[in-house]
Structure formats: structure tokens, C-alpha cells
Design a protein around this motif. Sequence first.
Motif, PDB file in Angstrom:
ATOM      1  N   GLN A  56       2.399 -18.239 -30.700  1.00 31.45           N
ATOM      2  CA  GLN A  56       2.218 -18.612 -29.296  1.00 31.45           C
ATOM      3  C   GLN A  56       2.816 -19.977 -28.984  1.00 31.45           C
ATOM      4  O   GLN A  56       3.430 -20.172 -27.935  1.00 31.45           O
ATOM      5  CB  GLN A  56       0.716 -18.603 -28.935  1.00 31.45           C
ATOM      6  CG  GLN A  56       0.148 -17.208 -28.813  1.00 31.45           C
ATOM      7  CD  GLN A  56       0.946 -16.339 -27.847  1.00 31.45           C
ATOM      8  OE1 GLN A  56       1.332 -16.775 -26.765  1.00 31.45           O
ATOM      9  NE2 GLN A  56       1.244 -15.114 -28.251  1.00 31.45           N
ATOM     10  N   LEU A  92       5.332 -14.105 -21.540  1.00 27.30           N
ATOM     11  CA  LEU A  92       4.642 -13.257 -22.520  1.00 27.30           C
ATOM     12  C   LEU A  92       5.221 -11.845 -22.436  1.00 27.30           C
ATOM     13  O   LEU A  92       5.027 -11.137 -21.454  1.00 27.30           O
ATOM     14  CB  LEU A  92       3.144 -13.249 -22.189  1.00 27.30           C
ATOM     15  CG  LEU A  92       2.232 -12.731 -23.286  1.00 27.30           C
ATOM     16  CD1 LEU A  92       2.425 -13.545 -24.562  1.00 27.30           C
ATOM     17  CD2 LEU A  92       0.784 -12.826 -22.859  1.00 27.30           C
ATOM     18  N   SER A  93       5.956 -11.446 -23.494  1.00 29.28           N
ATOM     19  CA  SER A  93       6.598 -10.122 -23.456  1.00 29.28           C
ATOM     20  C   SER A  93       5.783  -9.156 -24.314  1.00 29.28           C
ATOM     21  O   SER A  93       4.853  -9.553 -25.007  1.00 29.28           O
ATOM     22  CB  SER A  93       8.011 -10.237 -24.015  1.00 29.28           C
ATOM     23  OG  SER A  93       7.921 -10.696 -25.348  1.00 29.28           O
ATOM     24  N   GLU A 128      13.185 -12.997 -28.934  1.00 31.83           N
ATOM     25  CA  GLU A 128      12.565 -12.981 -27.612  1.00 31.83           C
ATOM     26  C   GLU A 128      13.617 -13.140 -26.510  1.00 31.83           C
ATOM     27  O   GLU A 128      14.750 -13.531 -26.775  1.00 31.83           O
ATOM     28  CB  GLU A 128      11.586 -14.161 -27.506  1.00 31.83           C
ATOM     29  CG  GLU A 128      10.376 -14.030 -28.403  1.00 31.83           C
ATOM     30  CD  GLU A 128       9.290 -13.136 -27.823  1.00 31.83           C
ATOM     31  OE1 GLU A 128       9.468 -12.667 -26.687  1.00 31.83           O
ATOM     32  OE2 GLU A 128       8.285 -12.908 -28.510  1.00 31.83           O
ATOM     33  N   TYR A 173       9.415 -22.572 -21.482  1.00 35.49           N
ATOM     34  CA  TYR A 173       8.619 -21.542 -22.166  1.00 35.49           C
ATOM     35  C   TYR A 173       9.142 -20.145 -21.887  1.00 35.49           C
ATOM     36  O   TYR A 173       9.894 -19.899 -20.961  1.00 35.49           O
ATOM     37  CB  TYR A 173       7.138 -21.671 -21.799  1.00 35.49           C
ATOM     38  CG  TYR A 173       6.805 -21.234 -20.400  1.00 35.49           C
ATOM     39  CD1 TYR A 173       6.445 -19.910 -20.146  1.00 35.49           C
ATOM     40  CD2 TYR A 173       6.837 -22.127 -19.329  1.00 35.49           C
ATOM     41  CE1 TYR A 173       6.138 -19.505 -18.863  1.00 35.49           C
ATOM     42  CE2 TYR A 173       6.529 -21.724 -18.053  1.00 35.49           C
ATOM     43  CZ  TYR A 173       6.183 -20.408 -17.814  1.00 35.49           C
ATOM     44  OH  TYR A 173       5.875 -19.989 -16.551  1.00 35.49           O
ATOM     45  N   ILE A 174       8.713 -19.209 -22.766  1.00 27.39           N
ATOM     46  CA  ILE A 174       9.153 -17.813 -22.649  1.00 27.39           C
ATOM     47  C   ILE A 174       7.985 -17.002 -22.090  1.00 27.39           C
ATOM     48  O   ILE A 174       6.834 -17.186 -22.499  1.00 27.39           O
ATOM     49  CB  ILE A 174       9.564 -17.274 -24.038  1.00 27.39           C
ATOM     50  CG1 ILE A 174      10.737 -18.090 -24.578  1.00 27.39           C
ATOM     51  CG2 ILE A 174       9.925 -15.798 -23.970  1.00 27.39           C
ATOM     52  CD1 ILE A 174      11.145 -17.748 -25.984  1.00 27.39           C
ATOM     53  N   PRO A 204      14.260 -18.445 -22.621  1.00 24.27           N
ATOM     54  CA  PRO A 204      13.170 -19.136 -21.934  1.00 24.27           C
ATOM     55  C   PRO A 204      13.458 -19.341 -20.447  1.00 24.27           C
ATOM     56  O   PRO A 204      14.604 -19.385 -20.025  1.00 24.27           O
ATOM     57  CB  PRO A 204      13.082 -20.475 -22.649  1.00 24.27           C
ATOM     58  CG  PRO A 204      14.351 -20.626 -23.392  1.00 24.27           C
ATOM     59  CD  PRO A 204      14.913 -19.277 -23.626  1.00 24.27           C
ATOM     60  N   GLN A 255      13.315 -18.565 -29.509  1.00 21.09           N
ATOM     61  CA  GLN A 255      13.548 -17.131 -29.350  1.00 21.09           C
ATOM     62  C   GLN A 255      13.402 -16.375 -30.663  1.00 21.09           C
ATOM     63  O   GLN A 255      13.102 -15.196 -30.674  1.00 21.09           O
ATOM     64  CB  GLN A 255      14.949 -16.886 -28.774  1.00 21.09           C
ATOM     65  CG  GLN A 255      15.051 -17.296 -27.317  1.00 21.09           C
ATOM     66  CD  GLN A 255      16.461 -17.096 -26.791  1.00 21.09           C
ATOM     67  OE1 GLN A 255      17.247 -18.015 -26.775  1.00 21.09           O
ATOM     68  NE2 GLN A 255      16.771 -15.886 -26.369  1.00 21.09           N
ATOM     69  N   GLU A 301       5.323 -21.424 -30.431  1.00 20.98           N
ATOM     70  CA  GLU A 301       6.785 -21.267 -30.371  1.00 20.98           C
ATOM     71  C   GLU A 301       7.202 -20.694 -29.022  1.00 20.98           C
ATOM     72  O   GLU A 301       8.204 -21.110 -28.449  1.00 20.98           O
ATOM     73  CB  GLU A 301       7.264 -20.323 -31.475  1.00 20.98           C
ATOM     74  CG  GLU A 301       7.283 -20.959 -32.838  1.00 20.98           C
ATOM     75  CD  GLU A 301       7.705 -19.979 -33.928  1.00 20.98           C
ATOM     76  OE1 GLU A 301       8.031 -20.440 -35.007  1.00 20.98           O
ATOM     77  OE2 GLU A 301       7.697 -18.763 -33.672  1.00 20.98           O
ATOM     78  N   ARG A 302       6.409 -19.739 -28.535  1.00 18.04           N
ATOM     79  CA  ARG A 302       6.759 -19.131 -27.252  1.00 18.04           C
ATOM     80  C   ARG A 302       6.739 -20.184 -26.147  1.00 18.04           C
ATOM     81  O   ARG A 302       7.634 -20.251 -25.305  1.00 18.04           O
ATOM     82  CB  ARG A 302       5.771 -18.010 -26.934  1.00 18.04           C
ATOM     83  CG  ARG A 302       6.044 -17.294 -25.631  1.00 18.04           C
ATOM     84  CD  ARG A 302       5.066 -16.183 -25.388  1.00 18.04           C
ATOM     85  NE  ARG A 302       3.721 -16.658 -25.078  1.00 18.04           N
ATOM     86  CZ  ARG A 302       3.350 -17.120 -23.886  1.00 18.04           C
ATOM     87  NH1 ARG A 302       4.220 -17.185 -22.900  1.00 18.04           N
ATOM     88  NH2 ARG A 302       2.113 -17.528 -23.669  1.00 18.04           N
ATOM     89  N   SER A 357       5.995 -10.211 -27.913  1.00 20.43           N
ATOM     90  CA  SER A 357       5.143 -11.343 -28.261  1.00 20.43           C
ATOM     91  C   SER A 357       3.677 -10.890 -28.377  1.00 20.43           C
ATOM     92  O   SER A 357       2.950 -11.301 -29.288  1.00 20.43           O
ATOM     93  CB  SER A 357       5.296 -12.405 -27.182  1.00 20.43           C
ATOM     94  OG  SER A 357       4.543 -13.523 -27.507  1.00 20.43           O
TER      95      SER A 357
END
Length: 1527
Positions: free
Chosen positions: A124, A66-67, A192, A63-64, A195, A132, A126-127, A70
Motif C-alpha cells: 500500500q 486502488l486497482s 500497476e 499516488y496510484i 500514478p 508501478q 508503494e502505491r 492492488s
Amino acid sequence: MDALCGSGELSSKFWDSNLSVHTDNPDLTPCFQNSLLAWIPCIYLWLALPCYLFYLRQHHHGYIILSHLSRLKTVLGVLLWCVSWAELFYSFHGLIHGWAPAPIFFVTPLVVGITMLLATLLIQYERLQGVQSSGVLIIFWFLCVVCAIIPFRSKILLAKAEGRISDPFRFTTFYIYFALVLSALILSCFKEKPPLFSQKNVEPNPCPEASAGFLSRLSFWWFTKMAILGYRRPLEEQDLWSLNEEDKSYKVVQRLLEAWRKQEKQEPRHKAAAASGKTVSGEDEALLRARPRPGGPSFLRAMLVTFGPSFLISACFKLIQDLLSFVNPQLLSVLIRFISNPSAPTWWGFLVAGLMFVCSVMQTLIVNQYHQCIFVLGLRFRTAIIGVIYRKALVITSSVKRASTVGEIVNLMSVDAQRFMDLAPFLNLVWSAPLQIILAIYFLWQNLGPSALAGVAVMVLVIPLNGAVAVKMRAIQVQQMKLKDSRIKLMSEILAGIKVLKLYAWEPSFLEQVEGIRKGELQLLRKAAYLHALSTFFWTCTPFLVTLITLGVYVCVDQNNVLDAEKAFVSVSLFNILKFPLQLLPQLISNLTQTSVSLKRIQHFLSKDELDLQCVERKTISPGYAITMHCGTFTWAQDLPPILLRLNIQVPKGALVAVVGPVGCGKSSLVSALLGEMEKLEGTVHMKGSVAYVPQQAWIQNCTLQENVLFGQALDPKRYQRALEACALLADLEMLPGGDQTEIGEKGINLSGGQRQRVSLARAVYSGADIVLLDDPLSAVDSHVAKHIFDQVIGPEGVLAGKTRVLVTHGISFLPQTDFIIVLADGQVSEMGPYSALLQRNGDFANFLRNYAPDEGQEHLEGSRTALEGTEAEEVLLIEDTLSNHTDLMDNEPAAYEVQKQFMRQLSAMSSNGEDQGQAVPRRCRIPSQKVQETDAKANGVLIQEEKVETGTVKLSVFWDYAKAVGLWTSLAVLLLHVGQSGAAIGASVWLSAWANDAMVDSRQNNTSLRLGVYAGLGILQGLLVMLSALTMAMGGMQAAGLMHQALLSNKMRSPQSFFDTTPSGRILNRFSKDIFVIDEVLAPATLMLLGSFFNSICTIVVIVSSTPLFLVVILPLGALYIYVQRFYVATSRQLKRLESVSRSPVYSHFSETMTGTSVIRAYNRGQDFQVISDTKVDINQRSCYPYIVSNRWLSIRVEFVGSCAVLFAALFAVIGRSSLNPGLVGLSVSYALQVTFALNWMIRMMSDLESNIVAVERVKEYSKTETEAPWVVEGRRPPEGWPQRGEVEFRNYSVRYRPGLDLVLRNLSLLVRGGEKVGIVGRTGAGKSSMTLSLFRILEAAEGEILIDGLSVADIGLHDLRSQLTIIPQDPILFSGTLRMNLDPFGSYSDEDIWQALELSHLRAFVSSQPAGLDFQCSEGGENLSVGQRQLVCLARALLRKSRVLVLDEATAAIDLETDDLIQATIRTQFDTCTVLTIAHRLNTIMDYTRVLVLDKGAVAEFDSPTNLIAARGIFYGMAKDAGLA
């Protein structure tokens, strides 16, 4: 729909053509805007959702975090949702307050609101899945923005018209919605961060594709960095990205292997059936039959299972692209109608032009994704096939290996795997071509009615014609593959045995053989080229004939059928679409046929028998024993008689067992049987523990000496040190330029035979295995080195004491120290037991010993004396002889020359220290352990130079060379024919345009027959010119292919020996296989295609400019963009292609190296590691293929964009200047513009393709111009008939060096050998013994002085006149595959009686008579099916046949048992009693009765006298004789 929009103030019809179409200021009704227009993005997202979710479930990347990005995206999504609900609540508010809004105001906000919520959740999800950059959402936001642009305009127009805002709340929410959607689109274009917790990318240079955003992937923008880099400077190996995880060998090969194993399990079949069908003719039939035999696993099915899914994805792209390609002809028809109708509103024209552009761009994006998909699939095909073949080659039985040579199996990897890769782009045509044809026919029918069928009929009729040509070409292909195989096989043997060919002066015979095969090959190629020209003619004429016949029938059927611009040009553009599938079909058919041949070959190979791993039982064994064999009967192949019969052997743990017996009694076979290399017919074999194996001919890899010894194990300095010490390698290391980091050439070329054997032995010692099988390792080294090795390694006191050792040997002196002895005779154990017991038994063994052993007493005495002399002397001796006199390869290896210089210095240092030898060489020359790990020394140790990669532009001279080879007039003719053809094509199109305009004057056309006739004439002229140019080019191409191969071959046959010592054979073979293949089959068609597309592009520009001169304005910027992109691309792709061809050779050379060492690899159980090495080499090769494929996509997108702009401007200018243009010209100009994309793209591709392929000419030329040795025959200076009469050899002040700039190896040598004298030549390694013989044969040329034979200076006569009058029995017996007769007498100059007589004298008669084929007995590659001893006897037979006055014997008695050795010596004494014999001796007892002995030291004569006098003089020779126990 109207009901949904309801009645009331905002009610409106769903569609109103007066408002939307027939007006100068178009708009859509409010109902349409609020319903369908608002729903389009929602419908798209819901349709895409299930597939996308499935995809995300499959591809989880971690997972990526939370930026901010995002968070922002999520906030926008929530706001959009709120805006939609606000609208919904506003409608409810209205409902409550009594003004009932239309139902649409409830439905649309609800639908949009739920969709926005979905999009927010998707962001969310996808994140969490590690996406990305999301393509699905980018497209969704894009659709939202596009669909909102129309209401954006109409709301403002409405407010302006009414002077007020009728619904302020909805007006405001809409613009908020628009701003939010636009922001969401912009944000979604940013990607993004990578990950977390994904597989850490440890790659030093990961491929940017993995982390590229959606738009970057769509346009291949991520490649731009490499394109710029490649433009700035030539790319190098380290600039390449590492492969994507899913393209790496270990992943891809594993998948195919699993599928193939499943196939094999489903089809259990009987081996016996397979064995009985192993006839050659059977294989040919199998190749020619299209259907694989029922039964037997199907390789095709395995491929489908493995690569099916990727193929389906590519098929989806292809389908969309095929459908899109039919949109533009429809738009063209609208455009022509618009031009013909002056009253139509102008915005129609602009809309059509815009739609054409959008459609072209869509098509570009999709077709490039399709190509990327399919080419990567092709790469995986190749990776997987090479991997599977490699793994199979490690486990095939020796009978299979005998049946197919290394060359043939390498061909499976190179040619056949490549075929699959080349087929991939055509695969989808199997269904796509029929689809395109059906659609085209449907639209043509709509346009022209039934007349369209006439054209289709022509196409259908041409297909069988082409089918016939294709079948014929396929048959030629099969024959040609076989010829090519045999030519490459012959070439590889010639390269392996080039030294022998030179010494025997046999080059002309082999030259003739290769040229014979090549002649056949060229004849087939010529046939194929003519057939190709014929089919080119069909395919150029077909589209034209189709247009002609269709339009002709259409006009003639009915007077009222008028050919106007719309009908004519829409039909032409449809026929152009139709042209592609039809043009590619023959290529598809020929590719399919070639690949089906390859598929058969691969399947045939993969279904071959594998070694039975259960043949040797490794788990259980009766206690106390390490090896047991019960009733073992073994053969090399099922159809051959057994070699070993009913053997019963038991070897206790830790015993030392010797295996002895005469030549050919099956000693080596016994070792092979223990290793499980032979086929077991009956009995059981048990072996407990790990195994090390030292083969009779050491197998050395092309890597550093240290890597050869470690053989894949980790370095343990102490153990490594001990192994080197025991195998007497320390002193060698001191002398090698890079110590143990010296790179060893192919087949151990820069080590002497003894060194190779000791490295091989050190490998066994280091491995620490429980059982060590030694196949005669002591024969290749000198007697005192052999003694050292026996004592230090093999014997009861050696490093291996305590291990189980099986030693095949001819050395009698070691037998007393063995635990027991197995005596073999004719494949059976004749006696077995300890030494003493066998002596008392008075059997074969005892007799054998009595004849050959020096008497017992002396042996004991010698033993005690050695003990007394202590160890220092022994150590010095070792160093003196450390290069093992056995093979003075050192003497003729130029690279190894440096080594000798150092060695000389050491020797002189030792002798200057006088008596203190003990200090000069301390007892244990320890290499400090850091030296062991010192790898930077590797650089000095490199023998084989890296293959040169040409960089920068291909020089024009290369093109000029090729043009000259083709013939300058031929080249000019081809160009002129193309110019003529283009003229005819333009003429035909302009004529058609004029014809179409006739319809405007009168609603009927009058002079139809004239119009048709001229159109037909122009078209047929075009076809004829194309065919002529193809024929001319084919003839030129064949001529070039013939000339270049001939130049290359004759140069290589005349290259000096030093060239072959420093150039790996794989590199030379690559010139003969890959590069000659390119010149034969690729260059001519590539040149033709380039010319075709070049003239095609020129035509297009001419036509568009002549019809809409305004187009000139855009030509410059478009042309500039085109050339700019093209320069970046060509620089990069050319270098990538070169890197690819350089990284390809290691794949094949590693493969052929593996093939020769399979038994060693299996014995040490290193199969896995070698698979990994091979995979790595393939991956390195694919690392340059992958960016090459992407570079084509990168180019294609940019060039096709230029093409789409051309379409846009051609249509725009037509709309702008519609008052002055007639529909015929517009049709002509736009239909040409629609074709230009393809021509432009193809032109660059062909240009760079030609550039990268013309490199083959460059490489072949480079090797055709290397320096050659002296002429073979000098006319006017030929020696007299019967020379040399006396055989008197004189050296006068003779000096020689290996290469200019190196030290002399022989200095001022002066000596005279009288005719008929027998002279032994002895001396330490590096004293120049072999240099002397090489100088005699002029393999080395004199630096000063001369050699006279019978008073004639050898430097004055041709090499062949010299070499054919001398005879040599070389050290390494080399045989060529072919009949025994050919191996003895390649020129066919002796009668059968002579040959039988020679065989009789060389003790081979019995063996040859026992073979059913007699003199036509087939020797396999390298004489593998004869034992080493027998091969040596064949060399003796060659010498006996020649019977010249001077015989040189490079003492080759090492691999022979003592009996045979005595036979040879006796034969030489009797048969050559009148000849001059020069013997390089390693066993002094063979030369003790010679007339004189020459002792060389440091390249000069040290002593030269009869043996008795020399011993009396107590000089160097006395010392040597004393060591050998002869003085």
C-alpha cells in the motif's frame, strides 16, 4: 538451534550430514526447514526495509489509484498473515491441551506473520508513492517460493514413506501458504497503472524505461521494441525516445553549476595574480603538472559533489559483482573433485552445474545494472561539462576570447567533455582493481601456498614498466593535443577565407602549413602506437608468465607438490580473473592521465576572467539622461595600453548622437565600452533602459530570416511589418525563395552584405529597446538605401525617433540632422556639440567637413529636389537596389541564384509597365499578415541540405577501402599472426591439461622440466606473435591515417567555391577533427580487439568440443540465438551511432555561432535563451546516445545468457560423461567456458564498434571524392614569362552560369579593355558585376565563349598561373591568424624593403612601426585585432606587393572613413597608373575620371563609353549619376 527445535515427537537435530549430504536421496532436517529456511525471506525483507523506505521518501511520483491488481495483492498478503497466525494459535492450542510443541513452532509463525503484515503494508505504501513495479517485493516473494520448495518435496516424501500424514493441520496450512506465496509472486510481476498527479508527460515519445516493470528493467526487455524497429528499417530522429527528466541538460547542468559556484565562493582570489601568470609556458606547465595549483576553485571537487551519489550506487553494484566473480572458481574446484571421486553421488555434480549457472546469471544481471548506471553517469558528465563551458563562453572577456580561439573552446566541448564520458566506465576500477587482486591472491594462496607469491611478484614488477610507458604516452598526448588544436584552428581559418585563398592562389602555402602540422602529429601518433604495441605485449605475456612462474615454482620447490587438475585449472581461472584488473589498469592510467589534462584545460578555462557586469551601471542615472560617462578609461585587456582615455560624455534621453573620427580612433570601441564589453580601468558609465545593438559586421544566425529579426521575441505582425518596411526589407522578401521563412546559411551566406546589415538593423528596430547603439550600419548599403534607412529608421522622422540613438558613421550628409556630434581622435573626445556649433568652432571637425563635403548649397538643393520627386520614385529605387549593390555576394552564391531569376522577372515586369511605375510597386508593399506566419514556405527556403546520414549496413567497400589504405599485405600479416597466436594458446592449455593428468598415474610427477619448458615456449611464442601483430597493425594504421588525411585535404583545397557556399564549415571541420581522430586513434586498436576476441571465441569452442563432443549438440541452438540477437543489435546500434554523430555537429556549430555573436547576445540580454537552445541541442544529441548505451546492455544480457548456458552445458556434459573423462579435460573445458561469455560479448561490441567507427572512413572518403576545380598548373601550357605584358582583357561571346541547369548570368558578353585602361563597372544588383570578376579568375567556368588576357585564353592555362598574375582587392577584407608578414606574403617571395614600401604606400607604415613586433605583429583569428579599415588597407598592401598588370577592385571602401578612402583612391591612381584597372563601383564619384564605364544590365552590356559621353547620352548611367548628385 537444536534447543529451539526442542524434544518430543517433532524434535530433530538442526543439521544431519548423513541425511543431507552423503546419500543418493538428500533432504534437510525438519528443524532446519522450520527455522533458518523459513526465516531467510524475512531476514532479507527487514534488512532491505530502511534503505528502501529512504529511497521511497526521496522519489515520490504521485499516488496510484486502488486497482483490482492492488486489491488482490493486498488480500493475498492478509491471507498469508492469517495463515501464519493460524499456525501460531494452533501451537498455543497444543500448549493448552498438554502436548507441548517445540519453541520453533511459536517463533517461526510469529516472525513470518509479522513479515507478511509488513509486506502487505509495503504494497500500500508503494502505491501511495507511485511505484508501478516493486523490485524489493518481487525478490521477497521469489525467496519465499524458493525456500518453500524444499519442505514441499520433503512433506510429500515423508507422507509416502509413512503411509499417512502425521500432522494434518500443519500439512494443510503449508500447502495453502505455498499456493498463496506463488500467487503473490506471479501477481507482483505485473505492473500497476501510471500514478495520478505526476508531472504530466507531455513528451511525444516518452522513454518506456520510466514505466517499465522491475523484471523488464532487470533484463532491459523494454528496449526490445526499438531493437525490432531498428532491424526492420533504419531508425530516424523521430523514433528516439525523449530523455528521462533527470538526464536533461537543464537539471544536470544546474547541479554542476551550483557546485562550481560554491567552489568559486570558497576560493576568492585576486584577479591581478591571475593576470600576471597569463603566459603560454605557464599554461604548458599547468597542463603537465598533475596537481592543480593550490588556491583556485577545483572543478574536480565540483564534479564529485554533483555526481558522487550516483557514483556510490554504481560502486555497490560493482562490489557485489566482484565478489560473485570469485564463486565460480570455487565451484570449479568442487566439480573437479567430484569427477576425480567416482564414489560421489551424482546429484552433487548436477547441483554444482546448476549453481555455476545461477552464479553466472546473477553476475550478468548485476554487472549490466552496474554498466547502465556508470554509462549514464558518463552521459551526464558530458552534458554537464558542455553546458558549463557554454555558459562560461557567454561571459568571458574579450581578452580571454582573443587568447583562445573559437576552435580551442569548441575542442573543450567536443574532445575534453568526451574524455570524461570515456573515463566513467573505468572510474570504479580505482578501488575495484586492488580488491579483485587481493581476493585472487588470497584464493591462490589457499590453493598453491606461498608459490602464489611468485606470480604476484611478476605482476608487481610489470606495473612500473607500464607506468613508464604510460608517462611517456601522456607526454606525447599533451603535445599531440596542441598540434591537433593548431591544425583544426588553421583549417577553420582556411575554410572561412577559402575564397580569398583561391583569388590570391595562396592554397599551396596553406596546404604546406597544414601538412607540416600533420607531419608532426603523425610522428607523435607513430611513437604512441609503438608504445601501445609494447604495452600490449606486456599485458598479453603477464597473465601467462604469472601462471608459468607460479606453477613452475610450485612444482620445483618440493618434490611432493603434485600439480593435479584441481590445482592447475582453479589457478588458471583465478589468474584469468586477475588478468582483467591488470589489463584494464594501464587503460585506466592512460584515461586518467588524459582526463587530468582535460580537467586542467576545463578548469583553466572556467577560471578565466569574466566580464564585469557592474562595469556599466544600469539602475541609476542623473535625470533626463540616457547615457552618461565620466572620466571613462577603457582597454581591451589588462596588459594592453588603454584605447579610450578619460571620456566624458552625456547623452540626453531620446537624442540622436553621431560619433565620427578617422579609422582606428576608437569609435567602435566606444560602442563596446557602452555595452560593457571592454575592461574599465577608471571612471563610471551609466545607461538606463534596454539596449539594442547593430554591430559593424552584421551577425546573422543560421535560422530563418524571420527568426533573425524577432530574435527570440514573440511575433507581433504589425510591429514586424513596420520593422521590415522601415529597413527596406520588403522587396528582398519578395525575392527570397521562401519569403521571410527562407533559411539563412551560416554567417548569412545567402544574403548580400547590405541585406545582412538591414536584417541586423530590423532586429534592433523590432526589439523596441530604449537605447539603440548603431556601429556604422550605413556603410554596407548603397547611398540612396542609406538615405532611406536614415530617414525611415534612424533620423528625426524615423521609426526610432524618441529612442536614444548612438550612431557611428562616416556619412557626412546625415550629420546636420543629428542632435549632437562626438568627434574622436586617438581615443579621446576632441570636440563635442551640435553640428552648427562645431562648424563655427573651426576645429578639426570643420576642416574635415570642408575637405569632404560637397558645398552646402548643392546639398540644400538636392534635399528639396528629392522632396519634390515624391515618394514613388524613391520606392522604385529601393526595389531596384534592394539587394544592396554593396556586396554582390548574391552574384557568387549559387543558391541565391534562384532569387535573382525572380528578381529579373520583377524588374522586367516593372519596365514593361513603362511610366506607370507607381502602380507597379504600390507605396506600401504590405505582406499580408498571414504571410508573416506562413511557415510551410520554410521548405523552399532551405539552402543548406541536411547532412546525409548513411543508412543500412556499412558497405563492405568501406572496409575494403580501409584495408587498402592500411596495405593489403599488412592486413593479411595481421590475420596470420592472430591465427598463430590462437594456435599457441590452445597448445599451451592442452599441454597443461595433459600435465595435470600425469598426477593420476603416479602420485609424483617425473618429467617436470620438459613439461615446464614446452609450456613456457608456447606461452612466450604467443606473446611475441601478439606484439608483432600489434606493431604491424600500428604501422598500417598510421599509413592509412596519413593517406586519408592527405586525400581529404588536397581534395578540399581543390574543391570549387560553390562547394563551400552550400556546405556549412562545421560539417567540413567535423571531417577534419572527429573523423580524422577516429581514423588516427580508434580504428587500429578496435580492429585488433575485434580480431583478438574473435579468435578467442573460436579457441574456446574448439577446446570445449574436443573435450566433451556432446557440446556440439548445443552449439547450434546457442549459436543461432547469438547470431539472431547480434543481427538485431548491430542494425539498431549502428544507426543510433550514426544519428548520434549527425546530431553532434549542430551542438558545435551553434556554439561557434554563439561565440562570434556574444556581444550581440549580451547586448540584447538573450544569454538565457541561448543557453536553453544549446541545452536543447545537447539533449537531442544525448537522445541518441542513451538508447545506444541501453542497446549495449540489452545485447550484453542476452549474449551473456548464451555464455552462462555454455558453462551450464559444459559442466552438465562433464557430469553425465564423468566415467569417460579425466579431470584434466573437465578442468580445461569448464575453465574455458567460464571465459567465453566475455569473449562473445566483447566480439559483438567490437564488431559494432568497428562498424560505427568505420563510418569515419566512409565520411572522409565521401569528402575526398567531391568534384574538384581545374588543375592548378597545366604543364606544357604555362603562360610565357612576364605575362600579361600589356594587360589587355577581352571577353568574346562570353556566357556563364553558376551550376549546370541554372540560367545564364552573363549572356554573350563581348568587350575589349585595352592595356592600361581604367574601367568602372556599374549596374543594378544581379546585373552580373561580380560574376564578371569571378569569371576572370575562373571561380566560375565559362558556359560558352572565352576570356583572353593579352591574347591568351584563360581557360587553357592552370588556375594558379592565371590567378597569381592578376590582383584583386576583395570586398570583405579577410586576414589569417599569423604574422603580418605571412598575411602579406605567405610564400616569402618578397624582401623586407618591398613589404615596408607597400605598407608605406598603403598608409599602414606608421601603425606597423608603432607595434613592438613590427612585421611580425601577430594578427588574431580573422584579423580581429585590427579595425575593419586597417584590414582593408592590408588588402591594399597585398595588391601593391603583387603589382600585376591587371587589378580588379571590388569596391571595398564601405567600411572606411572618407580620408582613408581618398588615400586608397589616390594610391591606386598613382601606383597602378600603367595597369589595367577594373573597378566594381558603388560610389560613382570614384570612377568619374576613369577612361570608360561599363554598364551591365541582366548579364549583357547595356552601355560602354567614357563617363562624359554616357552622361551626355542620358541612358542608364545618367540616371544613376543623377541620383548620386553627380549629373
